[in-house]
Design an enzyme around this catalytic site. Sequence first.
Site, PDB file in Angstrom:
ATOM      1  N   GLU A  75       0.864  -1.191   0.000  1.00  0.00           N
ATOM      2  CA  GLU A  75       0.000   0.000   0.000  1.00  0.00           C
ATOM      3  C   GLU A  75       0.894   1.233   0.000  1.00  0.00           C
ATOM      4  O   GLU A  75       1.681   1.436   0.914  1.00  0.00           O
ATOM      5  CB  GLU A  75      -0.904  -0.019   1.231  1.00  0.00           C
ATOM      6  CG  GLU A  75      -1.629   1.285   1.522  1.00  0.00           C
ATOM      7  CD  GLU A  75      -2.490   1.768   0.364  1.00  0.00           C
ATOM      8  OE1 GLU A  75      -2.250   2.895  -0.114  1.00  0.00           O
ATOM      9  OE2 GLU A  75      -3.378   1.007  -0.066  1.00  0.00           O
ATOM     10  N   ARG A 347     -26.218   8.824 -11.443  1.00  0.00           N
ATOM     11  CA  ARG A 347     -25.288   9.921 -11.166  1.00  0.00           C
ATOM     12  C   ARG A 347     -24.975  10.759 -12.399  1.00  0.00           C
ATOM     13  O   ARG A 347     -24.920  11.991 -12.321  1.00  0.00           O
ATOM     14  CB  ARG A 347     -23.995   9.344 -10.584  1.00  0.00           C
ATOM     15  CG  ARG A 347     -24.177   8.805  -9.189  1.00  0.00           C
ATOM     16  CD  ARG A 347     -22.964   8.038  -8.719  1.00  0.00           C
ATOM     17  NE  ARG A 347     -23.108   7.639  -7.323  1.00  0.00           N
ATOM     18  CZ  ARG A 347     -22.254   6.856  -6.688  1.00  0.00           C
ATOM     19  NH1 ARG A 347     -21.194   6.375  -7.324  1.00  0.00           N
ATOM     20  NH2 ARG A 347     -22.443   6.547  -5.432  1.00  0.00           N
TER      21      ARG A 347
END
Length: 522
Positions: A75, A347
């Site tokens: 990460e 959306r």
Amino acid sequence: MSQETIMSRRDALKLGFVGAGAAMLSASQAMAAAPTEKDVKFDEEYDVIVIGSGFAGLAAAAKSAERGYKVLILEKMGRVGGNSVINGGGMAIPNNPLQKKYGIEDSNEKFYADCLKAGLGINHVEMLELIAKRAFDAFDFAVKCGAQFQDDKPPLQFGGHSVARSVVTKNASGSGIIQPMAAFVEKLPGCKLVTRAKMDDFVMSNDGTTVIGVTARINYRFDNKLYSDDIENKTGEKKVYRAKKGVILASGGFAMDKMFRKMQDPRIPDDADTTNHDGATAGALLKAFQIGALPVHIDWIQQGPWASPDERGFGTSPHVTQGGTFKYGISVDVRNGKRFMNEMADRKTRADAQYVILRQDPKAYPVSLGTYNSFDQNVIETLDKALASGVMKKFDTLDALAANYKIPADALKATVKKYNEDVKNSVVDEFKKQTLPEIYGKEAIEMKGPFYASRQMPKPHHTMGGLKINTKAQVISANTNKPIPGFFAAGEVTGGTHGASRLGSCAITDCLVCGMVAGENI
């Protein structure tokens, strides 16, 4: 940025990647091959390497580790979760038990139809079928990892869905899944999660056909600049990792990558706020393109129509609109006090309607308003926070609301009167919004004071495009149209599933399902 850093259009055309983003790289960088086994010395060896620690990455790592594999998760940011940890916590699951409990009829076919309508029909349907088929498996797996969902109230109906099918975490946040799942993963034997660890490149087999590892930098310090994965950032210690079974890319979308997103949609300003975390950049995606991954729908960038100019990022606005002012109230053009869209459309439909106004007058932010007695419990629980931050305001009368936002008062009152009449009489209005009856069997709810309102502004939210994967989460090669051996992907770094625009609450489902599938198949 120097001219050498930006590839010429001619160079990009030679590589066939104009739409996929090689136009932002120098020609020498884009043409440079990934290192091969003979070029590197491996520091450590794992069965599976996962890039990214959001929904998709953690699900992939967990499923891989449960099969007995030694797993490394890299990460690049200082915390786990990426966009997933700031997600709104809604998960679309067609035919879920909560729907049956409240008498809501649903089907996979309805789910496909809703997704295809929002996606303008360019969705890759086999991927929709996969996530619908495995949606409840993913929910069960999240619960197994420790996630808790609201089970004492009906599911929510997000914009563009024809029925209520979305369950929500107890804390109404993706962190309600990420935090327990990260803890679950880190307790699995042979599973290691490292933050501030940036993947720099893939390592290929000597014949260039198979992904066998990655190069990375440990103790990397992210620096968000115009080009978010800045090539001048040399922080961190270089490491090379072998992946005996393969690499799973779950690095997320690129809505914060100001350079790359503008290459895809030049209308997005450099200073446009987004709902994403700072590390949502295109670096890993571009590395995948360089080793031949097939790009899909890269220039479709979804805008979140429930965002607000009065707070940074995602914030509280989506919570107070989705289950409150959009669902039961109205949105108006401040210049004339009239409605201008179906507040419960998908959306893209809503953001496009808002942009019609904002491109005529960039300061004429539409206002969404509703009344307390109609709000879902999730909105009520967020209301104090929204009021304290100033995102939402409370008004005793429509005259006071109109004066605050400089809306023609008489026109606004006429709009509210008509809306209340339509609700009372079960009229389908001109925008085709489901005004009545409220799907859970409540009586019609009229808008009457006090009123709650907030300003709205679309923000880049979800990058629809990415790598093409198949239903085994294998990355497809642009050169052979077959899977690239040793290379899997899941989550927002992939493209095609949702077409032109993703329906709200489908991201968690997509990411968890495809992450699981990658971990099961690698």
